[in-house]
Design a protein around this motif. Sequence first.
Motif, short mmCIF file in Angstrom:
data_model
loop_
_atom_site.label_atom_id
_atom_site.label_comp_id
_atom_site.label_asym_id
_atom_site.label_seq_id
_atom_site.Cartn_x
_atom_site.Cartn_y
_atom_site.Cartn_z
N LYS A 23 37.51 71.33 -8.15
CA LYS A 23 38.66 71.32 -8.18
C LYS A 23 39.28 69.81 -8.22
O LYS A 23 40.15 69.61 -9.03
N CYS A 26 38.68 68.26 -11.30
CA CYS A 26 39.45 68.49 -12.46
C CYS A 26 40.95 67.94 -12.32
O CYS A 26 41.53 67.33 -13.13
N SER A 27 41.40 68.29 -11.16
CA SER A 27 42.89 67.73 -10.64
C SER A 27 43.06 66.21 -10.97
O SER A 27 43.83 65.67 -11.75
N THR A 28 42.03 65.26 -10.65
CA THR A 28 41.91 63.93 -10.47
C THR A 28 42.05 63.50 -12.23
O THR A 28 42.52 62.80 -12.72
N LYS A 30 42.71 65.38 -14.80
CA LYS A 30 44.02 65.89 -15.62
C LYS A 30 44.96 64.90 -15.31
O LYS A 30 45.91 64.48 -16.19
N THR A 31 45.04 64.35 -14.01
CA THR A 31 46.14 63.26 -13.69
C THR A 31 46.01 61.93 -14.58
O THR A 31 46.79 61.31 -15.05
N GLU A 33 44.46 61.96 -17.36
CA GLU A 33 44.68 62.13 -18.83
C GLU A 33 46.06 62.06 -19.10
O GLU A 33 46.72 61.46 -20.27
N LYS A 34 46.89 62.61 -18.19
CA LYS A 34 48.19 62.58 -18.26
C LYS A 34 48.84 61.20 -18.35
O LYS A 34 49.70 60.72 -19.02
N SER A 37 48.03 58.90 -21.55
CA SER A 37 48.14 60.00 -22.79
C SER A 37 47.88 59.01 -24.15
O SER A 37 47.39 59.68 -24.87
N LYS A 73 33.27 65.85 -20.50
CA LYS A 73 34.76 65.02 -20.85
C LYS A 73 34.16 63.69 -21.57
O LYS A 73 33.24 63.07 -20.80
N CYS A 138 44.78 64.46 -6.19
CA CYS A 138 44.28 65.66 -6.51
C CYS A 138 45.12 66.77 -5.79
O CYS A 138 45.25 67.73 -6.14
N GLU A 145 51.88 59.45 -10.03
CA GLU A 145 50.90 59.67 -10.51
C GLU A 145 49.87 58.47 -10.38
O GLU A 145 50.37 57.44 -10.56
#
Length: 433
Positions: A23, A26-28, A30-31, A33-34, A37, A73, A138, A145
């Motif tokens: 988790k 994944c959270s890290t 995703k942040t 990637e956002k 971008s 990834k 996370c 961010e």
Amino acid sequence: MAEAILIDLFSLPVNSQNNSIQKLLCSTLKTIEKHYSVSAPFVYIMCYETPRSERSSEEDSLLKVISGFQILKKGIEVVCMTSTAAALYTIKQKLDEKDLSIIKIILPPQRKALMDVYIDQLFTAVYQFEFGDLWLVCEGNNFQELAELQCDIQTLPAQEVKLIRSEIQIYLESLPGLKGELNILKSSLIPGNIFLHGFTTRTGGISYIPTLSSFNLFSSSKRRDPKAVVQENLRRLANAAGFDPETFHSVKVNHASDVWIMGKPPPHSFDGIVTNQKDVTIAAPGADCIPVLFADPVKKACGAAHSGWQGTLLGVSMATVNAMITEYGCNVKDILVVLGPSVGPCCFTLPQESAKEFYSLDPKCVRQFESPTPYIDIRRATRILLETGGILPWNIQDDSVPFCTACHPDKFYSHVRDGTNFGTQIGFISIRN
């Protein structure tokens, strides 16, 4: 904007639940990637790996979870090592391969002060580091961010810093020498029963960046070889040559003619050193400029000088000789001088305005004088100035090695050939007990 992201999981407890780790990652990710971008940076995950003989089944499973992200990834690399030094140095090699310099480190706050010490030892000012708090990233709270890390811990206790430096040293000592065996060139002119001396080449060290590989002996804020790597190369040289690296002193290059009399307060910068102490080793660097060694077997005194084209014209070699005469009562006729590897007249040019000074010294010091950039023989100019100053011609050796550094990329470093990220060899000398 960061070119690389380093996620530091090194301090996570071994008994962490696998889904918690999953988790968190994944959270890290995703942040990241956002936040990135448009242009996703390279991502490195750094984690602790227990030696296989001591590893539990739970830890094996944990490593599989973390390593799985490398497959899922694109652009993610997982680096699992038994020490932070090993993991960070491995990641540094990956950064250098890609010529990356701006790194964002996402880590727990309690690791920030510790990471600063590793960075100070293993990186130079070429690299720019930013820090983000792993837990803020996370948790997904209303923070910026990749939030900047706010940490109250300013510095580590001296004992912890010492332990980190020891860890780094032990790791670097374990690395194999690159590009062949360590090789020290010696002169037959300097008596080996009185003096220990030599000129280094570029083989046998641990520097891996192509233009610095492998026995670079100078760390600069403008180059990628850190002080810890240079210190390890120096330790290997000291071990092979037989001197103490703790009492090693090199000139502080200014391309001038100042000389430090060892035992007196040193100038801010100096291109020559002289001593009659038996417990020290003195040295001068060169990467086209000439490392010049001086030895008086009668008074048992020695010197080292860095002589580039500017220092040559300013008379740094005779300034070093004169310091030995003034301080130690040396006779100019007893002083032996050896010129180490340097660029030759085949490869070194200067604008004509500067070339005129060498031409005035001796027309044979200049080739193609009518061209905008004539070729210059700084070795011949150095010999002329030494002989003019009273050094006997047969007490000067300038042909003991294949001397053109630019012509021998397998043996020597060269600024002329390699550009700004060049390595450095040295000439060193000490008086035997």
